[in-house]
Design a protein around this motif. Structure first.
Motif, PDB file in Angstrom:
ATOM      1  N   SER A 296     -11.983  -0.938  14.635  1.00 31.65           N
ATOM      2  CA  SER A 296     -10.712  -1.295  15.255  1.00 31.65           C
ATOM      3  C   SER A 296     -10.832  -1.005  16.755  1.00 31.65           C
ATOM      4  O   SER A 296     -11.102  -1.891  17.553  1.00 31.65           O
ATOM      5  CB  SER A 296      -9.597  -0.512  14.557  1.00 31.65           C
ATOM      6  OG  SER A 296      -8.387  -0.765  15.166  1.00 31.65           O
ATOM      7  N   SER A 297     -10.681   0.255  17.155  1.00 26.19           N
ATOM      8  CA  SER A 297     -10.843   0.567  18.586  1.00 26.19           C
ATOM      9  C   SER A 297     -12.320   0.693  18.966  1.00 26.19           C
ATOM     10  O   SER A 297     -12.682   0.558  20.126  1.00 26.19           O
ATOM     11  CB  SER A 297     -10.141   1.886  18.908  1.00 26.19           C
ATOM     12  OG  SER A 297     -10.794   2.938  18.221  1.00 26.19           O
ATOM     13  N   GLY A 298     -13.172   0.995  17.990  1.00 29.85           N
ATOM     14  CA  GLY A 298     -14.599   1.196  18.265  1.00 29.85           C
ATOM     15  C   GLY A 298     -14.950   2.660  18.493  1.00 29.85           C
ATOM     16  O   GLY A 298     -16.114   3.027  18.621  1.00 29.85           O
TER      17      GLY A 298
ATOM     18  N   ASP B 270      -6.826  -1.264  -2.705  1.00 24.41           N
ATOM     19  CA  ASP B 270      -7.894  -1.896  -3.499  1.00 24.41           C
ATOM     20  C   ASP B 270      -7.342  -2.586  -4.755  1.00 24.41           C
ATOM     21  O   ASP B 270      -7.946  -3.521  -5.274  1.00 24.41           O
ATOM     22  CB  ASP B 270      -8.923  -0.853  -3.964  1.00 24.41           C
ATOM     23  CG  ASP B 270      -9.265   0.144  -2.889  1.00 24.41           C
ATOM     24  OD1 ASP B 270     -10.442   0.256  -2.545  1.00 24.41           O
ATOM     25  OD2 ASP B 270      -8.333   0.803  -2.370  1.00 24.41           O
TER      26      ASP B 270
ATOM     27  N   ARG C 164      -3.073   2.892   6.199  1.00 23.75           N
ATOM     28  CA  ARG C 164      -2.804   2.205   7.467  1.00 23.75           C
ATOM     29  C   ARG C 164      -1.786   1.084   7.398  1.00 23.75           C
ATOM     30  O   ARG C 164      -1.189   0.744   8.401  1.00 23.75           O
ATOM     31  CB  ARG C 164      -4.103   1.613   8.005  1.00 23.75           C
ATOM     32  CG  ARG C 164      -5.012   2.657   8.531  1.00 23.75           C
ATOM     33  CD  ARG C 164      -6.404   2.086   8.735  1.00 23.75           C
ATOM     34  NE  ARG C 164      -7.340   3.174   8.735  1.00 23.75           N
ATOM     35  CZ  ARG C 164      -7.741   3.795   9.816  1.00 23.75           C
ATOM     36  NH1 ARG C 164      -7.306   3.431  10.989  1.00 23.75           N
ATOM     37  NH2 ARG C 164      -8.599   4.792   9.734  1.00 23.75           N
TER      38      ARG C 164
ATOM     39  N   GLN D  74       0.851  -1.198   0.000  1.00 25.02           N
ATOM     40  CA  GLN D  74       0.000   0.000   0.000  1.00 25.02           C
ATOM     41  C   GLN D  74       0.890   1.251   0.000  1.00 25.02           C
ATOM     42  O   GLN D  74       1.807   1.370   0.830  1.00 25.02           O
ATOM     43  CB  GLN D  74      -0.904  -0.017   1.232  1.00 25.02           C
ATOM     44  CG  GLN D  74      -2.017   1.015   1.151  1.00 25.02           C
ATOM     45  CD  GLN D  74      -2.798   1.144   2.444  1.00 25.02           C
ATOM     46  OE1 GLN D  74      -2.298   0.822   3.521  1.00 25.02           O
ATOM     47  NE2 GLN D  74      -4.011   1.651   2.333  1.00 25.02           N
TER      48      GLN D  74
ATOM     49  N   ARG E 270      -2.606   1.596  -4.386  1.00 28.35           N
ATOM     50  CA  ARG E 270      -3.733   1.677  -3.446  1.00 28.35           C
ATOM     51  C   ARG E 270      -4.093   0.257  -3.017  1.00 28.35           C
ATOM     52  O   ARG E 270      -3.982  -0.683  -3.822  1.00 28.35           O
ATOM     53  CB  ARG E 270      -4.945   2.313  -4.120  1.00 28.35           C
ATOM     54  CG  ARG E 270      -4.769   3.788  -4.386  1.00 28.35           C
ATOM     55  CD  ARG E 270      -6.100   4.414  -4.632  1.00 28.35           C
ATOM     56  NE  ARG E 270      -6.989   4.178  -3.493  1.00 28.35           N
ATOM     57  CZ  ARG E 270      -8.266   4.497  -3.473  1.00 28.35           C
ATOM     58  NH1 ARG E 270      -8.834   5.058  -4.522  1.00 28.35           N
ATOM     59  NH2 ARG E 270      -9.006   4.269  -2.413  1.00 28.35           N
TER      60      ARG E 270
ATOM     61  N   THR F 154     -14.823   5.282  16.474  1.00 32.28           N
ATOM     62  CA  THR F 154     -15.596   5.917  15.389  1.00 32.28           C
ATOM     63  C   THR F 154     -17.087   5.622  15.568  1.00 32.28           C
ATOM     64  O   THR F 154     -17.933   6.508  15.391  1.00 32.28           O
ATOM     65  CB  THR F 154     -15.116   5.404  14.007  1.00 32.28           C
ATOM     66  OG1 THR F 154     -13.727   5.673  13.891  1.00 32.28           O
ATOM     67  CG2 THR F 154     -15.873   6.059  12.865  1.00 32.28           C
TER      68      THR F 154
ATOM     69  N   ASN G 154      -9.569  -8.600   4.640  1.00 32.23           N
ATOM     70  CA  ASN G 154     -10.905  -8.126   4.277  1.00 32.23           C
ATOM     71  C   ASN G 154     -11.012  -7.810   2.784  1.00 32.23           C
ATOM     72  O   ASN G 154     -12.031  -8.068   2.148  1.00 32.23           O
ATOM     73  CB  ASN G 154     -11.292  -6.896   5.118  1.00 32.23           C
ATOM     74  CG  ASN G 154     -10.236  -5.808   5.117  1.00 32.23           C
ATOM     75  OD1 ASN G 154      -9.077  -6.055   5.435  1.00 32.23           O
ATOM     76  ND2 ASN G 154     -10.603  -4.598   4.743  1.00 32.23           N
TER      77      ASN G 154
HETATM   78  O1  PRT Z   1      -5.775   4.800  -0.167  1.00 31.32           O
HETATM   79  P1  PRT Z   1      -6.045   3.329  -0.064  1.00 31.32           P
HETATM   80  O2  PRT Z   1      -7.193   2.868  -0.941  1.00 31.32           O
HETATM   81  O3  PRT Z   1      -4.774   2.538  -0.290  1.00 31.32           O
HETATM   82  O4  PRT Z   1      -6.431   3.066   1.455  1.00 31.32           O
HETATM   83  P2  PRT Z   1      -7.870   2.968   2.171  1.00 31.32           P
HETATM   84  O5  PRT Z   1      -8.235   4.321   2.637  1.00 31.32           O
HETATM   85  O6  PRT Z   1      -8.855   2.212   1.321  1.00 31.32           O
HETATM   86  O7  PRT Z   1      -7.547   1.974   3.370  1.00 31.32           O
HETATM   87  P3  PRT Z   1      -6.914   2.289   4.810  1.00 31.32           P
HETATM   88  O8  PRT Z   1      -5.508   2.732   4.675  1.00 31.32           O
HETATM   89  O9  PRT Z   1      -7.848   3.100   5.641  1.00 31.32           O
HETATM   90  O10 PRT Z   1      -6.967   0.788   5.403  1.00 31.32           O
HETATM   91  C1  PRT Z   1      -6.215  -0.243   4.835  1.00 31.32           C
HETATM   92  C2  PRT Z   1      -6.515  -1.530   5.586  1.00 31.32           C
HETATM   93  O11 PRT Z   1      -6.181  -1.370   6.970  1.00 31.32           O
HETATM   94  C3  PRT Z   1      -7.965  -1.983   5.619  1.00 31.32           C
HETATM   95  O12 PRT Z   1      -8.355  -2.676   4.428  1.00 31.32           O
HETATM   96  C4  PRT Z   1      -7.991  -2.901   6.828  1.00 31.32           C
HETATM   97  O13 PRT Z   1      -7.526  -4.198   6.463  1.00 31.32           O
HETATM   98  C5  PRT Z   1      -6.930  -2.286   7.757  1.00 31.32           C
HETATM   99  N1  PRT Z   1      -7.492  -1.540   8.916  1.00 31.32           N
HETATM  100  C6  PRT Z   1      -7.151  -1.776  10.217  1.00 31.32           C
HETATM  101  C7  PRT Z   1      -8.386  -0.535   8.908  1.00 31.32           C
HETATM  102  C8  PRT Z   1      -8.600  -0.156  10.247  1.00 31.32           C
HETATM  103  N2  PRT Z   1      -7.817  -0.924  11.032  1.00 31.32           N
HETATM  104  C9  PRT Z   1      -9.533   0.921  10.533  1.00 31.32           C
HETATM  105  N3  PRT Z   1      -9.726   1.239  11.711  1.00 31.32           N
HETATM  106  N4  PRT Z   1      -9.027   0.100   7.889  1.00 31.32           N
HETATM  107  C10 PRT Z   1      -9.875   1.101   8.170  1.00 31.32           C
HETATM  108  N5  PRT Z   1     -10.170   1.524   9.443  1.00 31.32           N
HETATM  109  C11 PRT Z   1     -11.145   2.670   9.552  1.00 31.32           C
HETATM  110  C12 PRT Z   1     -12.597   2.217   9.408  1.00 31.32           C
HETATM  111  O14 PRT Z   1     -13.006   2.267   8.076  1.00 31.32           O
HETATM  112  C13 PRT Z   1     -13.375   3.214  10.267  1.00 31.32           C
HETATM  113  O15 PRT Z   1     -13.639   4.395   9.550  1.00 31.32           O
HETATM  114  O16 PRT Z   1     -11.058   3.278  10.826  1.00 31.32           O
HETATM  115  C14 PRT Z   1     -12.371   3.561  11.330  1.00 31.32           C
HETATM  116  C15 PRT Z   1     -12.660   2.710  12.542  1.00 31.32           C
HETATM  117  O17 PRT Z   1     -11.600   2.757  13.444  1.00 31.32           O
HETATM  118  P4  PRT Z   1     -11.847   2.768  15.029  1.00 31.32           P
HETATM  119  O18 PRT Z   1     -10.489   2.571  15.614  1.00 31.32           O
HETATM  120  O19 PRT Z   1     -12.430   4.090  15.367  1.00 31.32           O
HETATM  121  O20 PRT Z   1     -12.786   1.630  15.338  1.00 31.32           O
END
Ligand code: PRT
Ligand code: ZN
Length: 283
Positions: A158-160, A51, A11, A7, A49, A162, A70
């Motif tokens: 993840s942490s919950g 995806d 993250r 990536q 990216r 959001t 996922n």
């Molecule tokens: O730009 P690009 O397309 O490469 O990245 P992206 O924005 O699509 O993905 P990115 O970087 O957000 O996440 C990449 C991968 O990290 C995901 O496919 C998951 O496998 C993993 N991952 C681990 C997470 C999280 N933790 C996570 N917390 N991906 C997303 N989140 C987001 C979630 O969507 C929500 O909005 O964080 C939020 C929830 O977090 P908490 O901690 O508040 O629960």
């Protein structure tokens, strides 16, 4: 020469690069470069990216990739998952407005669920015989109920925090995810040799993560107690001390258990406890 899709930002970027670095593979970080060749291992990093990573590995443009499980599950990609990597840990869960009464998955019958993961969600709904409407949205899924687009959401947690910040409550965990190493299904014998080396290194890195090396002096009389406290890989190493009824005890433990174990060891007479980081464990 292997090519590994990583990536480019987000993250998983930093931890993917530090995993490579920890197993002796240096690649330049993705500034404006799409490709970066390692000087220390026959591999180049292709920055994308997340995806796009499953398809690029499935099609063979990259031999390997690091991506969230996922994404693989959602895309239904035809790739081999070689190993779990222990970072990027999260789950895909259903969440509903916190004021709603919830009596099990049947709650979702006739409701609208917003998600960026429609395939995983539909599979789950089918398995539970639930008839719900899936609303596909690509960003900010968590605001969907508040703006009236949906009654519930299905998203990464993840942490919950959001969910809490958006007045939502997690009610069903559907899929547990973490970063995984994936590979194209058709690997040449030369590439397979390199991949086996890579997997060997990753294995030792995974085993040593979060471990501490403990050394201490202990009265011989407390040895049996100490061995119960410290179940090491085989058993702790014990060496006699020059002076009298004491020995030196060495063991590897999980960092998470450190302070509990130290307190227990002090209570049975341990002295001069040294705690050290573990760089690599080769089993
Ligand atoms: O730009 P690009 O397309 O490469 O990245 P992206 O924005 O699509 O993905 P990115 O970087 O957000 O996440 C990449 C991968 O990290 C995901 O496919 C998951 O496998 C993993 N991952 C681990 C997470 C999280 N933790 C996570 N917390 N991906 C997303 N989140 C987001 C979630 O969507 C929500 O909005 O964080 C939020 C929830 O977090 P908490 O901690 O508040 O629960
Ligand atoms: Zn993405």
């Amino acid at each position: 020469m292997l090519r590994i899709a990583i990536q480019s930002k987000g993250r998983l970027n930093e931890e993917s690069l530090s995993l490579l670095q920890n197993i002796g593979i240096e690649v330049d970080a993705p500034k404006r470069k799409l490709l970066s060749k390692s000087q220390t291992f026959p591999i180049e990093a292709l920055y994308l990216r997340d995806d796009d990573i499953p398809n690029v590995v499935q099609g063979g443009t990259a031999t390997l990739g690091i991506v969230g499980l996922n994404e693989i599950e959602e895309c239904g990609s035809d790739v081999n998952v070689l190993c779990r990597l222990g970072f990027g840990t999260c789950r895909l869960s259903l969440a509903i407005p916190k004021g709603e009464d919830y009596d099990g998955p049947a709650w979702f019958n006739g409701r609208r669920i917003a998600t960026s993961y429609p395939n995983i969600l539909r599979k789950y709904l089918e398995s539970k015989n639930i008839d719900a409407k899936v609303e596909v949205i690509t960003g900010s899924v968590e605001i969907a109920p508040a703006v009236g687009i949906a009654d519930a959401i299905f998203d990464i947690v993840s942490s919950g925090s959001t969910l809490i910040a958006n007045g939502l409550r997690e009610v069903e965990t559907v899929f547990e995810s973490e970063a995984v190493l994936i590979a194209n299904k058709h690997i040449s014998p030369e590439d397979q040799v390199l991949i086996d080396d890579l997997l060997f290194r990753i294995d030792s890195e995974t085993v040593s993560r979060g471990k501490k090396y403990l050394m201490m002096n202990l009265p011989n009389a407390s040895l049996d107690e100490a061995i119960k406290i410290l179940p090491a890989m085989r058993s702790p190493t014990v060496m006699p001390l020059a002076t009298g009824d004491w020995c030196s005890l060495h063991s590897v433990i999980d960092a998470a258990d450190l302070w509990t174990k130290v307190r227990q060891l002090k209570a049975i007479g341990a002295e001069g406890i040294l705690v050290m980081d573990v760089d690599k464990i080769i089993l």
